[in-house]
Design an enzyme around this catalytic site. Structure first.
Site, mmCIF file in Angstrom:
data_model
loop_
_atom_site.group_PDB
_atom_site.id
_atom_site.type_symbol
_atom_site.label_atom_id
_atom_site.label_comp_id
_atom_site.label_asym_id
_atom_site.label_seq_id
_atom_site.Cartn_x
_atom_site.Cartn_y
_atom_site.Cartn_z
ATOM 1 N N TYR A 94 -0.896 0.615 -7.242
ATOM 2 C CA TYR A 94 -0.360 2.212 -7.023
ATOM 3 C C TYR A 94 0.600 2.649 -7.534
ATOM 4 O O TYR A 94 1.064 4.388 -7.588
ATOM 5 C CB TYR A 94 0.297 1.926 -5.550
ATOM 6 C CG TYR A 94 0.050 1.880 -4.557
ATOM 7 C CD1 TYR A 94 -0.999 0.580 -4.637
ATOM 8 C CD2 TYR A 94 0.363 2.946 -2.848
ATOM 9 C CE1 TYR A 94 -1.981 0.982 -2.892
ATOM 10 C CE2 TYR A 94 -0.223 2.777 -2.151
ATOM 11 C CZ TYR A 94 -1.717 1.507 -1.864
ATOM 12 O OH TYR A 94 -1.855 1.505 -0.512
ATOM 13 N N LYS A 99 -7.207 -11.982 -6.851
ATOM 14 C CA LYS A 99 -8.037 -11.854 -7.109
ATOM 15 C C LYS A 99 -8.546 -12.760 -8.920
ATOM 16 O O LYS A 99 -8.664 -12.375 -9.787
ATOM 17 C CB LYS A 99 -8.519 -10.578 -7.514
ATOM 18 C CG LYS A 99 -10.463 -10.408 -7.179
ATOM 19 C CD LYS A 99 -11.301 -10.663 -6.309
ATOM 20 C CE LYS A 99 -12.346 -11.248 -7.198
ATOM 21 N NZ LYS A 99 -13.980 -11.378 -5.915
ATOM 22 N N ASP A 117 -11.205 -11.411 -1.391
ATOM 23 C CA ASP A 117 -11.947 -11.147 -0.581
ATOM 24 C C ASP A 117 -12.526 -12.467 0.718
ATOM 25 O O ASP A 117 -12.856 -11.879 1.654
ATOM 26 C CB ASP A 117 -13.496 -10.922 -1.182
ATOM 27 C CG ASP A 117 -13.460 -12.236 -2.580
ATOM 28 O OD1 ASP A 117 -12.921 -13.019 -2.707
ATOM 29 O OD2 ASP A 117 -14.915 -12.803 -2.885
ATOM 30 N N ASP A 155 -2.214 -3.912 1.256
ATOM 31 C CA ASP A 155 -2.225 -3.010 2.183
ATOM 32 C C ASP A 155 -3.981 -2.786 3.021
ATOM 33 O O ASP A 155 -3.673 -2.486 3.888
ATOM 34 C CB ASP A 155 -2.419 -0.925 1.385
ATOM 35 C CG ASP A 155 -3.207 -0.140 1.925
ATOM 36 O OD1 ASP A 155 -2.377 0.456 3.180
ATOM 37 O OD2 ASP A 155 -4.475 0.561 1.704
ATOM 38 N N ASP A 180 -3.618 -4.100 7.224
ATOM 39 C CA ASP A 180 -4.528 -3.410 8.017
ATOM 40 C C ASP A 180 -5.720 -3.869 8.848
ATOM 41 O O ASP A 180 -6.015 -3.981 10.325
ATOM 42 C CB ASP A 180 -5.451 -1.880 7.549
ATOM 43 C CG ASP A 180 -5.044 -0.577 7.390
ATOM 44 O OD1 ASP A 180 -3.753 -0.661 7.648
ATOM 45 O OD2 ASP A 180 -5.870 0.343 7.762
HETATM 46 C C1 IPM Z 1 0.515 2.299 4.243
HETATM 47 C C2 IPM Z 1 -0.421 3.633 4.458
HETATM 48 C C3 IPM Z 1 0.079 4.012 2.895
HETATM 49 C C4 IPM Z 1 -0.389 3.091 1.660
HETATM 50 C C5 IPM Z 1 -0.307 5.401 2.432
HETATM 51 C C6 IPM Z 1 0.149 6.131 3.871
HETATM 52 C C7 IPM Z 1 -0.028 5.804 1.262
HETATM 53 O O1 IPM Z 1 -1.463 3.408 4.041
HETATM 54 O O2 IPM Z 1 2.128 1.822 4.316
HETATM 55 O O3 IPM Z 1 0.016 1.091 3.554
HETATM 56 O O4 IPM Z 1 -1.247 3.380 0.920
HETATM 57 O O5 IPM Z 1 0.647 1.742 1.336
HETATM 58 MG MG MG Z 2 -2.379 1.291 5.154
#
Ligand code: IPM
Ligand code: MG
Length: 356
Positions: A146, A191, A223, A247, A251
């Protein structure tokens, strides 16, 4: 004595869920004999509209002067909003990345939990979910791909994934400390079969693990981790990983709980400064309609009380009140089953206040 809280409502449902949370915080403050002062700042798309940039200098100042930051959400509709911009530094998301960096918020804690009352919401079979799921994703937040060197020209583009020993060490400590208070197991995700940066990450994690002999340490390729999360989520206690893998996996972990509208997060700096925000996004399609689930933000404010303001009892009160409203059957639309009666954002906030 009171505390000052920077409030960055942001875009979409951000204002809906933050306003509701402030109501809860005020009640908790009164009950615990303190007061909170709120200082609002702009971030994300709304900041672009009003000032031309996603993270105005004023906002950074306000955050730095405060004891903690409460954030709603940033960004517009996926696949088309007026803030889409080929220059990544002028997108709403750049506001979030910028404030993480400015405040040194290197440790992102994302608990993925299933409340007993919402067990059926998981998209996984009940045999896999069992009595519930409780995973803590510890994501490194201010380094890795990032924030590495990036470049674009007509013929090619690149981003760089780089980690220093210091960066891996400090996130490793956060993960091991958290594991000591939980089930004493850390899974480090990388990885290392392909990437130099991952082999380096692994070596540092192993070094730090020697300070925590009680904690079991496992390594997993990213993975495989993505697969194992779905196959058998119970094998995980604390997952520690870099910025981008974290990230993605956070999710995924959120989704298997089936109720992303319930999940809180904390982004912590060295010391007590922290930024607290719901895991869900800005959901512009339901903004301002009094239907968004405020619980993720309310639970994030509980993490704020615990990690930044030193008020663990008040944090417990909020978490218990949330569990109670769920047991009593209060549901916003996102967590309701077909045919179940639902409440709006404001009503959910009022119910939680009632049970405080
Ligand atoms: C998160 C989001 C952010 C990230 C985006 C909105 C920049 O997906 O906080 O997980 O990738 O960190
Ligand atoms: Mg995210």
């Amino acid at each position: 004595m009171g505390y000052s809280i920077a409030v960055l409502k942001g875009d979409g449902i951000g204002p809906d869920v933050v306003d509701c949370t402030i109501g809860v915080l005020n009640k908790v403050a009164a009950e615990h004999g303190t007061v909170f002062e709120y200082n609002e700042g702009l971030i994300g798309g709304i900041a672009i509209d009003e000032t031309g940039v996603p993270l105005p200098g004023d906002t950074i100042e306000i955050c730095k002067k405060s004891d903690a930051v409460l954030l709603g959400a940033v960004g517009g509709a996926v696949g088309g909003s007026r803030w889409d911009n080929p220059d990544g530094s002028l997108r709403p998301e750049a506001g979030l990345l910028g404030i993480r960096k400015e405040l040194g918020l290197f440790a992102n804690l994302r608990p993925a939990v299933i409340y007993p009352a919402l067990k059926d919401a998981s998209p996984l079979r009940s045999g896999i979910v069992g009595d519930g799921i409780d995973i803590l994703v510890v994501r490194e937040l201010t380094g890795g791909i990032y924030f590495g060197e990036k470049f674009t020209c007509d013929d090619y583009a690149y981003d760089t994934m780089k980690y220093s020993a210091m960066e891996v060490e400090r996130i490793a400590r956060v993960a091991f400390e958290a594991a000591m208070k939980r089930n004493k197991k850390v899974t480090s995700v990388d990885k290392a079969n392909v990437l130099d940066v991952s082999r380096f990450w692994r070596k540092i994690i192993i070094d730090v693990s020697r300070e925590y002999p009680e904690v079991e340490l496992l390594h997993m390729y990213v993975d495989n981790a993505a697969m194992q999360l779905i196959k058998d989520p119970h094998q995980f206690d604390v997952i520690v990983t870099g910025n981008m893998f974290g990230d993605i996996l956070s999710d995924e972990a959120a989704m298997i709980t089936g109720s992303i509208g319930m999940l809180a997060s904390a982004s912590l700096a060295e010391g007590t400064m922290g930024l607290f925000e719901p895991v869900h996004g800005s959901a512009p399609d339901i903004a301002g309609k009094d239907i968004a689930n405020p619980i993720a933000t309310i639970l994030s404010s509980a993490m704020m009380l615990r990690y930044s303001l030193g008020m663990p009892a008040a944090a417990d009160d909020i978490e218990k009140a949330v569990a109670r409203v769920l047991e009593e059957g209060y549901r916003t639309a996102d967590i309701a089953k077909k045919g179940e009666r639902t409440v709006g954002t404001v009503q959910m906030g009022e119910a939680i206040k009632k049970f405080l």
